[in-house]
Design an enzyme around this catalytic site. Structure first.
Site, mmCIF file in Angstrom:
data_model
loop_
_atom_site.group_PDB
_atom_site.id
_atom_site.type_symbol
_atom_site.label_atom_id
_atom_site.label_comp_id
_atom_site.label_asym_id
_atom_site.label_seq_id
_atom_site.Cartn_x
_atom_site.Cartn_y
_atom_site.Cartn_z
ATOM 1 N N GLN A 47 -69.656 26.711 22.953
ATOM 2 C CA GLN A 47 -70.369 26.031 24.278
ATOM 3 C C GLN A 47 -70.886 27.162 25.102
ATOM 4 O O GLN A 47 -70.098 27.522 26.245
ATOM 5 C CB GLN A 47 -69.166 25.327 24.882
ATOM 6 C CG GLN A 47 -69.656 24.542 26.318
ATOM 7 C CD GLN A 47 -69.523 23.400 25.953
ATOM 8 O OE1 GLN A 47 -68.780 22.468 25.453
ATOM 9 N NE2 GLN A 47 -70.331 22.460 26.960
ATOM 10 N N PHE A 48 -72.051 27.598 24.855
ATOM 11 C CA PHE A 48 -72.743 28.469 25.678
ATOM 12 C C PHE A 48 -72.765 28.061 26.984
ATOM 13 O O PHE A 48 -73.046 28.976 27.973
ATOM 14 C CB PHE A 48 -73.989 29.021 25.070
ATOM 15 C CG PHE A 48 -75.169 27.971 25.501
ATOM 16 C CD1 PHE A 48 -76.102 28.120 26.610
ATOM 17 C CD2 PHE A 48 -75.354 26.703 24.707
ATOM 18 C CE1 PHE A 48 -77.236 27.280 26.812
ATOM 19 C CE2 PHE A 48 -76.426 25.989 24.895
ATOM 20 C CZ PHE A 48 -77.126 26.434 26.232
ATOM 21 N N THR A 49 -72.543 26.844 27.542
ATOM 22 C CA THR A 49 -72.893 26.400 28.871
ATOM 23 C C THR A 49 -71.740 26.826 29.770
ATOM 24 O O THR A 49 -71.901 26.645 30.906
ATOM 25 C CB THR A 49 -73.023 24.826 28.909
ATOM 26 O OG1 THR A 49 -71.755 24.052 28.399
ATOM 27 C CG2 THR A 49 -74.293 24.386 28.094
#
Length: 150
Positions: free
Chosen positions: A78-80
């Site tokens: 989850q890069f966010t």
């Protein structure tokens, strides 16, 4: 690295309407990787997560870890988690690592958890995923790896 941990009764992830990862009781992890993260960060977080005592024992106290209860892990990239929303209304994701090094470190993080004897299901790195879970408690914890200077 940053990990959002959710204690769950069950969790699953689908890609293109196909289940690619599914667990019963255990932990659902959202895993974010920053530019400066290394294997040391992955080791630190895997050790912390494997031994984190957030499951209730026979007395109803949070004394048991995912290892103690023989639980499973669903790990989702989850890069966010590295969104910077301080300016404007559109998040800036410049703090997140580029896909190639992030994917390699994410895979290594999951391998470290498996080396501890844990069953680890995953999503598909970089894919559009639908994630569902039954959050148990609810218990949700955010962990960051320490910033290590060289």
């Amino acid at each position: 690295m940053r990990v959002v941990i959710q204690r769950c009764k069950q969790a699953k992830v689908t890609v293109d309407d196909q289940i690619v990862g599914e667990i019963g009781q255990g932990l659902m992890l959202l895993v974010g990787i920053a530019h400066e993260d290394t294997e040391r960060d992955a080791i630190y977080l895997a050790d912390k997560i494997a031994g984190l005592r957030i499951f209730e024992d026979h007395l109803g106290k949070m004394n048991d870890s995912v290892q103690d209860i023989h639980g499973e892990i669903l790990s989702i990239s989850q890069f966010t988690l590295y969104a910077d929303c301080r300016k404007g209304r559109r998040p800036n994701f410049m703090g997140a690592a580029a896909p190639e090094p992030a994917s390699a470190l994410y895979d290594r993080f999951n391998q470290i958890l498996r080396e501890k004897g844990l069953t680890v299901a995953t999503g598909r790195f970089g894919a559009e995923m639908d994630v569902s879970l039954t959050n148990w408690g609810p218990v949700t914890i955010i962990l960051d790896s320490p910033v290590v200077s060289s």
